[in-house]
Design a protein around this motif. Structure first.
Motif, PDB file in Angstrom:
ATOM      1  N   GLY A   1      84.740  37.435  61.735  1.00  0.00           N
ATOM      2  CA  GLY A   1      84.606  36.464  62.629  1.00  0.00           C
ATOM      3  C   GLY A   1      84.754  35.095  62.160  1.00  0.00           C
ATOM      4  O   GLY A   1      84.901  33.835  62.835  1.00  0.00           O
ATOM      5  N   VAL A   2      85.197  35.568  61.042  1.00  0.00           N
ATOM      6  CA  VAL A   2      85.911  34.665  60.221  1.00  0.00           C
ATOM      7  C   VAL A   2      87.514  33.910  60.811  1.00  0.00           C
ATOM      8  O   VAL A   2      88.134  34.254  61.256  1.00  0.00           O
ATOM      9  CB  VAL A   2      86.147  35.294  58.549  1.00  0.00           C
ATOM     10  CG1 VAL A   2      87.023  33.971  58.244  1.00  0.00           C
ATOM     11  CG2 VAL A   2      84.548  35.378  58.071  1.00  0.00           C
TER      12      VAL A   2
ATOM     13  N   GLY B   1      80.649  33.858  60.648  1.00  0.00           N
ATOM     14  CA  GLY B   1      81.801  35.326  60.648  1.00  0.00           C
ATOM     15  C   GLY B   1      81.279  35.680  61.832  1.00  0.00           C
ATOM     16  O   GLY B   1      81.321  37.128  62.077  1.00  0.00           O
ATOM     17  N   ALA B   2      80.514  35.537  62.747  1.00  0.00           N
ATOM     18  CA  ALA B   2      79.637  36.451  64.072  1.00  0.00           C
ATOM     19  C   ALA B   2      81.137  36.789  65.158  1.00  0.00           C
ATOM     20  O   ALA B   2      82.208  36.116  65.243  1.00  0.00           O
ATOM     21  CB  ALA B   2      78.639  36.156  64.872  1.00  0.00           C
ATOM     22  N   HIS B   3      80.754  38.163  65.555  1.00  0.00           N
ATOM     23  CA  HIS B   3      81.726  39.048  66.766  1.00  0.00           C
ATOM     24  C   HIS B   3      80.769  38.999  67.396  1.00  0.00           C
ATOM     25  O   HIS B   3      79.699  38.704  67.358  1.00  0.00           O
ATOM     26  CB  HIS B   3      82.368  39.796  66.062  1.00  0.00           C
ATOM     27  CG  HIS B   3      81.133  40.707  65.110  1.00  0.00           C
ATOM     28  ND1 HIS B   3      81.390  42.032  66.659  1.00  0.00           N
ATOM     29  CD2 HIS B   3      81.136  41.339  64.368  1.00  0.00           C
ATOM     30  CE1 HIS B   3      80.119  42.830  65.321  1.00  0.00           C
ATOM     31  NE2 HIS B   3      80.403  42.573  65.021  1.00  0.00           N
ATOM     32  N   VAL B   4      81.375  39.354  68.780  1.00  0.00           N
ATOM     33  CA  VAL B   4      80.970  39.957  70.398  1.00  0.00           C
ATOM     34  C   VAL B   4      80.681  41.113  70.403  1.00  0.00           C
ATOM     35  O   VAL B   4      81.155  41.496  69.606  1.00  0.00           O
ATOM     36  CB  VAL B   4      81.728  39.512  71.738  1.00  0.00           C
ATOM     37  CG1 VAL B   4      82.159  37.671  71.830  1.00  0.00           C
ATOM     38  CG2 VAL B   4      83.181  40.073  71.211  1.00  0.00           C
TER      39      VAL B   4
ATOM     40  N   ALA C   1      87.362  38.612  69.258  1.00  0.00           N
ATOM     41  CA  ALA C   1      88.122  39.479  67.768  1.00  0.00           C
ATOM     42  C   ALA C   1      87.073  41.121  67.603  1.00  0.00           C
ATOM     43  O   ALA C   1      85.671  40.230  67.795  1.00  0.00           O
ATOM     44  CB  ALA C   1      88.515  38.753  66.882  1.00  0.00           C
ATOM     45  N   ILE C   2      87.703  41.573  67.600  1.00  0.00           N
ATOM     46  CA  ILE C   2      87.293  42.554  66.725  1.00  0.00           C
ATOM     47  C   ILE C   2      86.066  43.283  67.975  1.00  0.00           C
ATOM     48  O   ILE C   2      84.761  43.262  67.032  1.00  0.00           O
ATOM     49  CB  ILE C   2      87.240  43.335  66.184  1.00  0.00           C
ATOM     50  CG1 ILE C   2      88.347  42.051  65.134  1.00  0.00           C
ATOM     51  CG2 ILE C   2      87.500  44.071  65.063  1.00  0.00           C
ATOM     52  CD1 ILE C   2      88.527  42.328  63.111  1.00  0.00           C
TER      53      ILE C   2
ATOM     54  N   ALA D   1      92.214  41.689  72.023  1.00  0.00           N
ATOM     55  CA  ALA D   1      91.102  42.447  70.198  1.00  0.00           C
ATOM     56  C   ALA D   1      91.340  42.178  68.535  1.00  0.00           C
ATOM     57  O   ALA D   1      90.781  42.461  68.459  1.00  0.00           O
ATOM     58  CB  ALA D   1      90.525  43.338  71.230  1.00  0.00           C
ATOM     59  N   TYR D   2      92.641  42.075  69.266  1.00  0.00           N
ATOM     60  CA  TYR D   2      93.112  41.895  67.561  1.00  0.00           C
ATOM     61  C   TYR D   2      94.326  41.001  67.144  1.00  0.00           C
ATOM     62  O   TYR D   2      95.254  41.135  66.233  1.00  0.00           O
ATOM     63  CB  TYR D   2      93.392  43.352  67.470  1.00  0.00           C
ATOM     64  CG  TYR D   2      92.931  44.512  67.964  1.00  0.00           C
ATOM     65  CD1 TYR D   2      91.488  45.129  66.976  1.00  0.00           C
ATOM     66  CD2 TYR D   2      93.285  45.866  68.397  1.00  0.00           C
ATOM     67  CE1 TYR D   2      90.605  45.763  66.978  1.00  0.00           C
ATOM     68  CE2 TYR D   2      92.152  46.743  69.343  1.00  0.00           C
ATOM     69  CZ  TYR D   2      91.338  46.751  68.599  1.00  0.00           C
ATOM     70  OH  TYR D   2      90.050  47.560  68.747  1.00  0.00           O
ATOM     71  N   ALA D   3      93.999  39.659  67.980  1.00  0.00           N
ATOM     72  CA  ALA D   3      95.241  38.712  67.846  1.00  0.00           C
ATOM     73  C   ALA D   3      94.355  37.410  68.543  1.00  0.00           C
ATOM     74  O   ALA D   3      92.974  37.261  68.811  1.00  0.00           O
ATOM     75  CB  ALA D   3      96.004  38.851  68.649  1.00  0.00           C
ATOM     76  N   ALA D   4      94.978  36.134  67.453  1.00  0.00           N
ATOM     77  CA  ALA D   4      93.807  35.278  68.262  1.00  0.00           C
ATOM     78  C   ALA D   4      94.822  34.058  67.410  1.00  0.00           C
ATOM     79  O   ALA D   4      96.071  34.175  66.850  1.00  0.00           O
ATOM     80  CB  ALA D   4      92.492  34.698  66.757  1.00  0.00           C
TER      81      ALA D   4
END
Ligand SMILES: [Zn+2]
Length: 274
Positions: free
Chosen positions: A11-12, A102-105, A113-114, A180-183
């Motif tokens: 999540g960075v 830097g958390a993610h879902v 993201a990821i 999922a792999y772009a932002a």
């Protein structure tokens, strides 16, 4: 005021793919610097908001991502693994507030993201019918130790997941997932400004947040991506095979539920095939 920082890499800001998150990936060294800078922003803001002690847990992969020589000298660092409480090891000391940087879902979330839970072979995790990912699991575990999560940074989807789970939490979105792999991401120098401001705000009103708790006993349900994953997880004494790909476990409290989940997840990850 004692502050605990659970730091993950997915999540960075400007981190979007395994080239960033896998040790040896061609962008990994750069991602470590972005990661360390975001954690430093949170640590510095915590001290300026009145913290007297900040413990940072490096909680991505095997816990060897942050660059200790560049970390704020006032912080202490949890690194390496395996560790008894995994991503929140150290929370046992007792803390007044927890920051997730830097958390993610959870797995299955679109435009984020990821998305994953520990590794790619856990499809879904439920605690007493509440569907959660790593954020929820870690929030419940720090809640078991009576600590509230007051701040979350990550992408927009991680902020939405956090707000759903943690009333009153202060969230900072450093990027917006495009698949999922772009932002679309803020650049690192802007991410640290946003995180510093968010942490100051969060700690100034931390009384609005309560430790996240669930009822006991705790019913855990884990759905794996393959039936063979469930085969392995079901070996854990006390685990019940509920469905071809799903295993349940009834624990006396959240700590036992966490240990059961972590053991199942490790058992499945240890075998590098289906
Ligand atoms: Zn991670």
């Amino acid at each position: 005021m004692k502050v605990f920082v659970c730091a993950d890499l997915e999540g960075v800001g400007c981190v979007v793919r395994s080239e960033h998150t896998s040790p040896g990936g061609r962008e990994y060294d750069r991602a470590r610097r972005f990661f360390t800078a975001e954690v430093n922003a949170a640590v510095d803001a915590a001290f300026s908001a009145g913290a007297t002690d900040v413990l940072v847990a490096d909680s991505h992969n095997v816990g060897l991502n942050l660059l200790p020589e560049l970390l704020d000298a006032r912080a202490r660092l949890v690194l390496g693994g395996p560790r008894p409480l995994a991503m929140v090891e150290g929370i046992q000391e007792g803390f007044d507030a927890v920051l997730f940087v830097g958390a993610h879902v959870m797995s299955g979330t679109p435009d984020a993201a990821i998305p994953h839970i520990f590794h790619g072979r856990v499809a879904e995790l439920r605690v007493n019918d509440l569907r959660i990912g790593e954020m929820g699991l870690n929030a419940l575990l720090v809640g078991h130790y009576n600590a509230p999560v007051v701040f979350v940074s990550g992408d927009e989807a991680a902020c939405a997941e956090a707000k759903n789970l943690l009333p009153g939490v202060e969230c900072v979105a450093v990027k917006r997932g495009v698949g999922a792999y772009a932002a679309i991401s803020h650049v690192p120098s802007r991410c640290v400004e946003l995180i510093a401001a968010g942490v100051r705000q969060a700690l100034a009103r931390k009384e609005q947040c309560r430790p996240l708790r669930t009822t006991e006993p705790v019913q855990l349900r884990v759905r794996f991506t393959t039936a063979s994953g469930a085969d392995r997880a079901a070996r854990l004494p006390g685990a019940v095979r509920e469905e071809p790909m799903e295993v349940s476990y009834t624990a006396k409290d959240m700590l036992e539920a966490f240990k059961a989940f972590n053991t199942m997840a490790d058992e499945v990850e240890a075998v590098p095939f289906i």
